[in-house]
Design a protein around this motif. Structure first.
Motif, PDB file in Angstrom:
ATOM      1  N   SER A 181       0.813  -1.208   0.000  1.00 28.96           N
ATOM      2  CA  SER A 181       0.000   0.000   0.000  1.00 28.96           C
ATOM      3  C   SER A 181       0.852   1.267   0.000  1.00 28.96           C
ATOM      4  O   SER A 181       1.939   1.308   0.589  1.00 28.96           O
ATOM      5  N   GLU A 182       0.347   2.299  -0.674  1.00 31.84           N
ATOM      6  CA  GLU A 182       1.029   3.594  -0.694  1.00 31.84           C
ATOM      7  C   GLU A 182       1.079   4.234   0.689  1.00 31.84           C
ATOM      8  O   GLU A 182       1.935   5.065   0.970  1.00 31.84           O
ATOM      9  N   THR A 183       0.173   3.851   1.564  1.00 32.46           N
ATOM     10  CA  THR A 183       0.139   4.419   2.916  1.00 32.46           C
ATOM     11  C   THR A 183       0.948   3.602   3.915  1.00 32.46           C
ATOM     12  O   THR A 183       0.984   3.928   5.100  1.00 32.46           O
ATOM     13  N   SER A 184       1.596   2.547   3.445  1.00 28.60           N
ATOM     14  CA  SER A 184       2.374   1.689   4.345  1.00 28.60           C
ATOM     15  C   SER A 184       3.615   2.417   4.855  1.00 28.60           C
ATOM     16  O   SER A 184       4.196   3.257   4.160  1.00 28.60           O
ATOM     17  N   ASP A 185       4.034   2.076   6.089  1.00 22.74           N
ATOM     18  CA  ASP A 185       5.257   2.629   6.665  1.00 22.74           C
ATOM     19  C   ASP A 185       6.486   1.799   6.299  1.00 22.74           C
ATOM     20  O   ASP A 185       7.596   2.126   6.712  1.00 22.74           O
ATOM     21  N   ALA A 186       6.298   0.719   5.547  1.00 26.05           N
ATOM     22  CA  ALA A 186       7.418  -0.148   5.179  1.00 26.05           C
ATOM     23  C   ALA A 186       8.405   0.600   4.279  1.00 26.05           C
ATOM     24  O   ALA A 186       8.012   1.406   3.432  1.00 26.05           O
ATOM     25  N   VAL A 187       9.699   0.319   4.465  1.00 24.05           N
ATOM     26  CA  VAL A 187      10.738   0.976   3.669  1.00 24.05           C
ATOM     27  C   VAL A 187      10.729   0.446   2.240  1.00 24.05           C
ATOM     28  O   VAL A 187      10.862   1.208   1.278  1.00 24.05           O
ATOM     29  N   PHE A 188      10.575  -0.861   2.066  1.00 25.74           N
ATOM     30  CA  PHE A 188      10.532  -1.465   0.737  1.00 25.74           C
ATOM     31  C   PHE A 188       9.082  -1.622   0.291  1.00 25.74           C
ATOM     32  O   PHE A 188       8.233  -2.088   1.071  1.00 25.74           O
ATOM     33  N   ARG A 189       8.804  -1.238  -0.957  1.00 22.99           N
ATOM     34  CA  ARG A 189       7.454  -1.345  -1.502  1.00 22.99           C
ATOM     35  C   ARG A 189       7.494  -2.040  -2.863  1.00 22.99           C
ATOM     36  O   ARG A 189       7.588  -1.390  -3.904  1.00 22.99           O
ATOM     37  N   PRO A 190       7.441  -3.361  -2.875  1.00 21.03           N
ATOM     38  CA  PRO A 190       7.453  -4.101  -4.146  1.00 21.03           C
ATOM     39  C   PRO A 190       6.056  -4.182  -4.754  1.00 21.03           C
ATOM     40  O   PRO A 190       5.048  -3.943  -4.083  1.00 21.03           O
ATOM     41  N   TYR A 191       6.009  -4.512  -6.031  1.00 22.32           N
ATOM     42  CA  TYR A 191       4.725  -4.742  -6.697  1.00 22.32           C
ATOM     43  C   TYR A 191       4.937  -5.683  -7.869  1.00 22.32           C
ATOM     44  O   TYR A 191       6.049  -5.848  -8.389  1.00 22.32           O
ATOM     45  N   ILE A 192       3.847  -6.306  -8.309  1.00 24.58           N
ATOM     46  CA  ILE A 192       3.859  -7.157  -9.496  1.00 24.58           C
ATOM     47  C   ILE A 192       2.496  -7.036 -10.159  1.00 24.58           C
ATOM     48  O   ILE A 192       1.473  -6.909  -9.473  1.00 24.58           O
ATOM     49  N   GLY A 193       2.472  -7.019 -11.479  1.00 29.94           N
ATOM     50  CA  GLY A 193       1.214  -6.851 -12.193  1.00 29.94           C
ATOM     51  C   GLY A 193       1.154  -7.670 -13.473  1.00 29.94           C
ATOM     52  O   GLY A 193       2.191  -7.945 -14.096  1.00 29.94           O
ATOM     53  N   PHE A 194      -0.054  -8.051 -13.861  1.00 28.85           N
ATOM     54  CA  PHE A 194      -0.293  -8.796 -15.101  1.00 28.85           C
ATOM     55  C   PHE A 194      -1.533  -8.234 -15.781  1.00 28.85           C
ATOM     56  O   PHE A 194      -2.439  -7.731 -15.109  1.00 28.85           O
ATOM     57  N   GLY A 195      -1.558  -8.322 -17.111  1.00 26.06           N
ATOM     58  CA  GLY A 195      -2.719  -7.805 -17.821  1.00 26.06           C
ATOM     59  C   GLY A 195      -2.685  -8.126 -19.295  1.00 26.06           C
ATOM     60  O   GLY A 195      -1.929  -8.991 -19.760  1.00 26.06           O
ATOM     61  N   ALA A 196      -3.510  -7.416 -20.057  1.00 29.41           N
ATOM     62  CA  ALA A 196      -3.601  -7.594 -21.506  1.00 29.41           C
ATOM     63  C   ALA A 196      -3.845  -6.241 -22.155  1.00 29.41           C
ATOM     64  O   ALA A 196      -4.459  -5.356 -21.560  1.00 29.41           O
ATOM     65  N   ARG A 197      -3.328  -6.086 -23.375  1.00 28.41           N
ATOM     66  CA  ARG A 197      -3.490  -4.850 -24.140  1.00 28.41           C
ATOM     67  C   ARG A 197      -4.054  -5.189 -25.512  1.00 28.41           C
ATOM     68  O   ARG A 197      -3.546  -6.072 -26.206  1.00 28.41           O
ATOM     69  N   THR A 198      -5.102  -4.453 -25.903  1.00 29.86           N
ATOM     70  CA  THR A 198      -5.744  -4.665 -27.200  1.00 29.86           C
ATOM     71  C   THR A 198      -5.588  -3.414 -28.053  1.00 29.86           C
ATOM     72  O   THR A 198      -5.856  -2.310 -27.593  1.00 29.86           O
ATOM     73  N   ARG A 199      -5.150  -3.599 -29.298  1.00 29.75           N
ATOM     74  CA  ARG A 199      -5.044  -2.466 -30.228  1.00 29.75           C
ATOM     75  C   ARG A 199      -6.405  -2.212 -30.838  1.00 29.75           C
ATOM     76  O   ARG A 199      -7.042  -3.114 -31.383  1.00 29.75           O
ATOM     77  N   ILE A 200      -6.865  -0.955 -30.755  1.00 28.89           N
ATOM     78  CA  ILE A 200      -8.183  -0.624 -31.289  1.00 28.89           C
ATOM     79  C   ILE A 200      -8.107   0.137 -32.616  1.00 28.89           C
ATOM     80  O   ILE A 200      -9.101   0.250 -33.322  1.00 28.89           O
ATOM     81  N   ASN A 201      -6.954   0.690 -32.965  1.00 27.90           N
ATOM     82  CA  ASN A 201      -6.759   1.275 -34.297  1.00 27.90           C
ATOM     83  C   ASN A 201      -5.265   1.534 -34.509  1.00 27.90           C
ATOM     84  O   ASN A 201      -4.479   1.521 -33.566  1.00 27.90           O
ATOM     85  N   GLY A 202      -4.888   1.740 -35.786  1.00 27.01           N
ATOM     86  CA  GLY A 202      -3.494   2.037 -36.101  1.00 27.01           C
ATOM     87  C   GLY A 202      -2.620   0.807 -36.159  1.00 27.01           C
ATOM     88  O   GLY A 202      -1.750   0.614 -35.313  1.00 27.01           O
ATOM     89  N   LYS A 203      -2.810  -0.073 -37.157  1.00 21.68           N
ATOM     90  CA  LYS A 203      -2.060  -1.325 -37.212  1.00 21.68           C
ATOM     91  C   LYS A 203      -0.580  -1.116 -37.453  1.00 21.68           C
ATOM     92  O   LYS A 203       0.266  -1.730 -36.821  1.00 21.68           O
ATOM     93  N   ARG A 204      -0.207  -0.233 -38.396  1.00 21.33           N
ATOM     94  CA  ARG A 204       1.210  -0.019 -38.698  1.00 21.33           C
ATOM     95  C   ARG A 204       1.391   1.356 -39.323  1.00 21.33           C
ATOM     96  O   ARG A 204       0.436   1.972 -39.802  1.00 21.33           O
TER      97      ARG A 204
END
Length: 197
Positions: A107-130
């Motif tokens: 959490s951003e409000t944590s008092d911990a000195v180290f703040r790790p994170y990990i994330g996963f997701g997907a991205r879709t192109r909606i226009n502009g192929k090349r």
């Protein structure tokens, strides 16, 4: 009965403009070459909304969705170097994406000195192929077309990082991000410092 985890919503909008000068050198028949400079301007803007669920021990789980648009403008290029020099037409290319993912982080409000994170997701192109380039030799019509590398319609994304918070309010951070799809792979590493107040 167990207490429901607390949740907070977040809305973010970012815009970035980059006005660069590019330089190309192209080999021509007869051991000569053509060199030219031209403007390359990029405008990127994105908006995202997330919902951070507070978990145990100062951790949060944040689902997030967003939209990103990138507009690139390449100035007209007129090479000098004999009959094989090219004139390349000015071009403007717009690419749009939608993103969805989830991040597990301290959490951003944590008092911990180290703040790790990990994330996963997907991205879709909606226009502009090349982005393509249209050109012609000096004094000739613009009839030559160079096809740019296409972007994948769907790509998976992953990111991880850690921040170290100093007592002075300065935060040292390092992040790794990757995106992979069909014939479309990108990786980046960022390290730096930011001031928290």
């Amino acid at each position: 009965m167990a207490a429901m985890p607390q949740a907070t919503s977040e809305l973010a909008h970012r815009s970035l403009y980059d006005g660069s000068d590019a330089r190309t050198t192209r080999a021509l028949p007869g051991a000569s070459s053509a060199t030219e400079r031209y403007g390359l301007h990029n405008w990127a803007s994105d908006v995202s909304v997330g919902y951070a669920l507070a978990m145990a021990n100062d951790w949060t789980l944040t689902p997030k969705v967003g939209v990103t648009y990138v507009r690139t403008t390449r100035d007209r290029v007129s090479e000098a170097g004999g009959p094989f020099a090219l004139t390349v037409a000015r071009n403007r290319h717009v690419t749009g994406f939608t993103d969805a993912g989830v991040t597990f982080a301290r959490s951003e409000t944590s008092d911990a000195v180290f703040r790790p994170y990990i994330g996963f997701g997907a991205r879709t192109r909606i226009n502009g192929k090349r982005a393509d380039a249209i050109a012609g030799y000096v004094g000739a019509p613009l009839t030559l077309t160079a096809l740019g590398a296409p972007r994948a319609q769907l790509a998976g994304t992953a990111s991880a990082g850690v921040a170290y918070c100093l007592p002075t309010g300065v935060e040292l951070f390092s992040t790794v991000e990757a995106q992979t799809g069909r014939d479309d792979h990108r990786e980046s590493i960022s390290t730096g410092a930011r001031l928290r107040f």
